[in-house]
Scaffold this motif. Structure first.
Motif, PDB file in Angstrom:
ATOM      1  N   VAL A 223     -10.368  -6.031  -2.227  1.00 56.31           N
ATOM      2  CA  VAL A 223      -9.674  -5.428  -1.028  1.00 56.31           C
ATOM      3  C   VAL A 223     -10.839  -6.045   0.146  1.00 56.31           C
TER       4      VAL A 223
ATOM      5  N   SER B 221     -11.185  -5.433   3.907  1.00 57.16           N
ATOM      6  CA  SER B 221     -10.742  -4.568   4.733  1.00 57.16           C
ATOM      7  C   SER B 221     -11.419  -4.533   6.336  1.00 57.16           C
TER       8      SER B 221
ATOM      9  N   GLY C  45      -8.446   1.790   4.079  1.00 54.61           N
ATOM     10  CA  GLY C  45      -8.320   0.458   3.149  1.00 54.61           C
ATOM     11  C   GLY C  45      -7.000   0.617   2.554  1.00 54.61           C
TER      12      GLY C  45
ATOM     13  N   GLY D 123     -13.232  -1.054   1.368  1.00 50.15           N
ATOM     14  CA  GLY D 123     -12.785  -1.916   0.691  1.00 50.15           C
ATOM     15  C   GLY D 123     -14.125  -2.830  -0.121  1.00 50.15           C
TER      16      GLY D 123
END
Length: 94
Positions: free
Chosen positions: A37, A39, A20, A44
């Motif tokens: 995030v 990912s 990540g 994430g």
């Protein structure tokens, strides 16, 4: 990253890195609570498929003519919940 991310602005980022946005723990996710995030590596908030460029398939062999059932390039110890190690153990036992 700390110098450019404004704490009062929400961010969304997509990462293909298998760790990540944290890299080798150079950054900690809890230091950036305003970054969401997505990912492909599993580290994430939202998992997404690995994004690759489309490629042409060449020299395909039928499955029964292939020497290997699966192949993997990477590290076994960087997946959440020991997923890669569990898959490796499963394949070794079959």
């Amino acid at each position: 990253l700390r110098r450019v991310v404004r704490p009062n602005v929400p961010y969304i980022t997509v990462s293909q890195n298998d760790q990540g946005i944290t890299g080798h723990c150079e950054l900690l996710m809890h230091d950036f609570p305003n970054i969401l995030v997505l990912s492909a590596g599993g580290y994430g908030h939202i998992p997404v498929p690995l994004m690759t460029q489309p490629g042409k398939l060449k020299h395909l062999k039928p499955f029964e003519e292939r020497q290997y059932l699966v192949s993997f390039v990477g590290t076994l110890d960087h997946a959440p919940n020991d997923l890669r190690q569990r898959m490796h153990q499963y394949m070794e036992s079959h």
